[in-house]
Design a protein around this motif. Structure first.
Motif, PDB file in Angstrom:
ATOM      1  N   MET A   1       0.730  -1.139  -0.334  1.00 22.85           N
ATOM      2  CA  MET A   1      -0.071  -0.072  -0.236  1.00 22.85           C
ATOM      3  C   MET A   1       0.552   1.440  -0.196  1.00 22.85           C
ATOM      4  O   MET A   1       2.197   1.170   0.698  1.00 22.85           O
ATOM      5  CB  MET A   1      -1.033   0.020   0.938  1.00 22.85           C
ATOM      6  CG  MET A   1      -1.728   1.228   1.648  1.00 22.85           C
ATOM      7  SD  MET A   1      -3.043   1.679   3.037  1.00 22.85           S
ATOM      8  CE  MET A   1      -4.494   0.971   1.628  1.00 22.85           C
ATOM      9  N   PRO A   2       0.480   2.289  -1.136  1.00 22.72           N
ATOM     10  CA  PRO A   2       1.635   3.927  -0.914  1.00 22.72           C
ATOM     11  C   PRO A   2       1.293   4.314   0.482  1.00 22.72           C
ATOM     12  O   PRO A   2       0.810   3.874   1.114  1.00 22.72           O
ATOM     13  CB  PRO A   2       0.534   4.027  -2.411  1.00 22.72           C
ATOM     14  CG  PRO A   2      -0.704   3.397  -2.544  1.00 22.72           C
ATOM     15  CD  PRO A   2      -0.728   2.241  -2.268  1.00 22.72           C
ATOM     16  N   GLU A   3       2.508   5.136   0.523  1.00 25.44           N
ATOM     17  CA  GLU A   3       2.288   5.923   2.036  1.00 25.44           C
ATOM     18  C   GLU A   3       1.333   7.005   1.695  1.00 25.44           C
ATOM     19  O   GLU A   3       1.493   7.555   0.575  1.00 25.44           O
ATOM     20  CB  GLU A   3       3.944   6.247   2.101  1.00 25.44           C
ATOM     21  CG  GLU A   3       3.994   7.059   3.197  1.00 25.44           C
ATOM     22  CD  GLU A   3       4.757   7.908   3.282  1.00 25.44           C
ATOM     23  OE1 GLU A   3       5.582   8.551   4.034  1.00 25.44           O
ATOM     24  OE2 GLU A   3       6.485   7.255   2.919  1.00 25.44           O
ATOM     25  N   ALA A   4       0.925   7.458   2.923  1.00 25.90           N
ATOM     26  CA  ALA A   4      -0.160   8.431   3.019  1.00 25.90           C
ATOM     27  C   ALA A   4       0.357   9.523   2.891  1.00 25.90           C
ATOM     28  O   ALA A   4       2.108  10.021   3.259  1.00 25.90           O
ATOM     29  CB  ALA A   4      -0.772   8.372   4.206  1.00 25.90           C
ATOM     30  N   ILE A   5       0.137  10.691   1.802  1.00 23.16           N
ATOM     31  CA  ILE A   5       0.830  12.316   1.743  1.00 23.16           C
ATOM     32  C   ILE A   5       0.356  12.778   3.035  1.00 23.16           C
ATOM     33  O   ILE A   5      -1.073  13.145   3.594  1.00 23.16           O
ATOM     34  CB  ILE A   5      -0.648  12.600   0.843  1.00 23.16           C
ATOM     35  CG1 ILE A   5       0.165  11.751  -0.418  1.00 23.16           C
ATOM     36  CG2 ILE A   5       0.343  14.075   0.999  1.00 23.16           C
ATOM     37  CD1 ILE A   5      -0.835  12.456  -1.714  1.00 23.16           C
ATOM     38  N   ARG A   6       1.661  13.317   4.455  1.00 23.98           N
ATOM     39  CA  ARG A   6       1.145  14.309   5.530  1.00 23.98           C
ATOM     40  C   ARG A   6       0.485  15.062   5.246  1.00 23.98           C
ATOM     41  O   ARG A   6       1.495  16.074   4.491  1.00 23.98           O
ATOM     42  CB  ARG A   6       2.205  13.656   5.689  1.00 23.98           C
ATOM     43  CG  ARG A   6       2.520  12.351   5.923  1.00 23.98           C
ATOM     44  CD  ARG A   6       4.393  12.154   6.410  1.00 23.98           C
ATOM     45  NE  ARG A   6       5.413  12.552   5.253  1.00 23.98           N
ATOM     46  CZ  ARG A   6       6.711  12.507   5.035  1.00 23.98           C
ATOM     47  NH1 ARG A   6       6.990  12.254   5.847  1.00 23.98           N
ATOM     48  NH2 ARG A   6       7.016  12.552   3.820  1.00 23.98           N
ATOM     49  N   VAL A   7      -0.551  15.600   5.298  1.00 33.79           N
ATOM     50  CA  VAL A   7      -0.851  17.216   5.175  1.00 33.79           C
ATOM     51  C   VAL A   7      -1.226  17.783   6.825  1.00 33.79           C
ATOM     52  O   VAL A   7      -1.866  16.867   7.569  1.00 33.79           O
ATOM     53  CB  VAL A   7      -2.207  16.610   4.471  1.00 33.79           C
ATOM     54  CG1 VAL A   7      -2.411  18.110   3.956  1.00 33.79           C
ATOM     55  CG2 VAL A   7      -2.010  16.226   3.295  1.00 33.79           C
ATOM     56  N   GLY A   8      -0.228  18.887   6.904  1.00 40.69           N
ATOM     57  CA  GLY A   8      -1.114  19.922   7.897  1.00 40.69           C
ATOM     58  C   GLY A   8      -1.933  20.993   7.665  1.00 40.69           C
ATOM     59  O   GLY A   8      -1.979  20.872   6.723  1.00 40.69           O
ATOM     60  N   LEU A   9      -2.231  20.969   8.600  1.00 37.90           N
ATOM     61  CA  LEU A   9      -3.926  21.844   8.400  1.00 37.90           C
ATOM     62  C   LEU A   9      -3.701  22.955   9.103  1.00 37.90           C
ATOM     63  O   LEU A   9      -4.181  22.683  10.335  1.00 37.90           O
ATOM     64  CB  LEU A   9      -4.910  20.794   8.212  1.00 37.90           C
ATOM     65  CG  LEU A   9      -6.209  21.706   8.791  1.00 37.90           C
ATOM     66  CD1 LEU A   9      -6.526  22.672   6.588  1.00 37.90           C
ATOM     67  CD2 LEU A   9      -7.766  20.947   8.607  1.00 37.90           C
ATOM     68  N   TYR A  10      -3.816  24.076   9.139  1.00 39.55           N
ATOM     69  CA  TYR A  10      -4.254  25.536   9.836  1.00 39.55           C
ATOM     70  C   TYR A  10      -5.155  26.059   9.565  1.00 39.55           C
ATOM     71  O   TYR A  10      -5.736  25.753   8.740  1.00 39.55           O
ATOM     72  CB  TYR A  10      -3.761  26.894   9.009  1.00 39.55           C
ATOM     73  CG  TYR A  10      -1.951  26.268   9.862  1.00 39.55           C
ATOM     74  CD1 TYR A  10      -1.567  26.590  11.190  1.00 39.55           C
ATOM     75  CD2 TYR A  10      -0.623  26.016   8.981  1.00 39.55           C
ATOM     76  CE1 TYR A  10       0.096  26.589  12.034  1.00 39.55           C
ATOM     77  CE2 TYR A  10       0.872  25.821  10.044  1.00 39.55           C
ATOM     78  CZ  TYR A  10       0.528  26.304  10.941  1.00 39.55           C
ATOM     79  OH  TYR A  10       1.620  26.000  12.112  1.00 39.55           O
ATOM     80  N   GLY A  11      -6.550  26.449  10.211  1.00 46.02           N
ATOM     81  CA  GLY A  11      -8.208  26.220   9.718  1.00 46.02           C
ATOM     82  C   GLY A  11      -8.207  26.915  11.516  1.00 46.02           C
ATOM     83  O   GLY A  11      -9.370  26.928  11.601  1.00 46.02           O
ATOM     84  N   GLN A  12      -8.007  27.075  12.516  1.00 48.00           N
ATOM     85  CA  GLN A  12      -8.544  27.881  13.709  1.00 48.00           C
ATOM     86  C   GLN A  12      -9.236  29.601  13.404  1.00 48.00           C
ATOM     87  O   GLN A  12      -8.213  30.212  12.715  1.00 48.00           O
ATOM     88  CB  GLN A  12      -7.517  27.851  14.815  1.00 48.00           C
ATOM     89  CG  GLN A  12      -7.692  27.658  15.805  1.00 48.00           C
ATOM     90  CD  GLN A  12      -7.251  27.903  17.711  1.00 48.00           C
ATOM     91  OE1 GLN A  12      -5.787  26.607  17.481  1.00 48.00           O
ATOM     92  NE2 GLN A  12      -6.632  28.365  18.091  1.00 48.00           N
ATOM     93  N   ARG A  13     -10.576  29.113  13.605  1.00 45.86           N
ATOM     94  CA  ARG A  13     -10.974  30.520  13.666  1.00 45.86           C
ATOM     95  C   ARG A  13     -10.071  31.531  14.598  1.00 45.86           C
ATOM     96  O   ARG A  13      -9.367  31.312  15.355  1.00 45.86           O
ATOM     97  CB  ARG A  13     -12.309  30.467  14.608  1.00 45.86           C
ATOM     98  CG  ARG A  13     -13.278  29.437  13.882  1.00 45.86           C
ATOM     99  CD  ARG A  13     -14.423  29.599  14.791  1.00 45.86           C
ATOM    100  NE  ARG A  13     -15.390  28.597  14.036  1.00 45.86           N
ATOM    101  CZ  ARG A  13     -16.557  28.811  13.297  1.00 45.86           C
ATOM    102  NH1 ARG A  13     -16.268  30.470  12.787  1.00 45.86           N
ATOM    103  NH2 ARG A  13     -17.143  27.893  12.962  1.00 45.86           N
ATOM    104  N   ALA A  14     -10.201  32.902  13.827  1.00 43.89           N
ATOM    105  CA  ALA A  14      -9.538  34.056  14.741  1.00 43.89           C
ATOM    106  C   ALA A  14      -9.485  34.090  16.570  1.00 43.89           C
ATOM    107  O   ALA A  14      -8.467  34.408  17.479  1.00 43.89           O
ATOM    108  CB  ALA A  14      -9.611  35.421  14.252  1.00 43.89           C
ATOM    109  N   SER A  15     -11.283  34.070  16.594  1.00 45.39           N
ATOM    110  CA  SER A  15     -11.227  34.384  18.092  1.00 45.39           C
ATOM    111  C   SER A  15     -11.957  33.288  18.791  1.00 45.39           C
ATOM    112  O   SER A  15     -11.998  33.473  19.640  1.00 45.39           O
ATOM    113  CB  SER A  15     -12.715  35.679  17.729  1.00 45.39           C
ATOM    114  OG  SER A  15     -13.946  34.297  17.276  1.00 45.39           O
TER     115      SER A  15
END
Length: 127
Positions: A1-15
């Motif tokens: 099985m291929p290695e998973a794509i490692r994705v970093g996610l920023y998405g926090q609300r400002a407040s």
């Protein structure tokens, strides 16, 4: 099985210390697809990643995201509308791709991520 794509996610609300609505949808899509291995960067330190997705309307962590991508020599996908000018003001060496949130279906967005990866031959990831 291929290695998973490692994705970093920023998405926090400002407040608030929680992900915004669009970031939640992206996180759920990433978590439900075994070809992706997501890390929520607003709360977890970054390890080696293949790409970073910035899905916050606030530019509060944009400089941090760009610095992380520069440090790891990985692309940054900015999926929030209106941050292109702000990103242009921040010196960077990494590739920044803007995919504004214009009510795209998350499935279409995930296809864009896969296409982006295929178009960047220096990107170390298996699909």
């Amino acid at each position: 099985m291929p290695e998973a794509i490692r994705v970093g996610l920023y998405g926090q609300r400002a407040s608030k210390p929680e992900l915004g609505k669009f970031a939640v949808e992206i996180a759920h899509a990433l978590e439900s697809d075994p070809s992706f291995a997501p890390t929520l960067l607003d709360t977890v330190p970054a390890s080696q990643l293949d790409t970073v997705v910035y899905a916050s309307r606030s530019d509060a962590k944009l400089r941090e995201a760009i610095a992380l991508c520069d440090e790891q020599s990985i692309p940054l996908l900015v999926v929030s509308t209106g941050l292109a000018d702000r990103a242009a003001d921040i010196p960077h060496t990494s590739s920044i791709q803007f995919v504004p949130n214009t009510s795209r279906d998350v499935v279409d967005y995930m296809q864009l991520v896969k296409t982006f990866a295929q178009q960047h031959p220096g990107w170390v990831a298996s699909m």
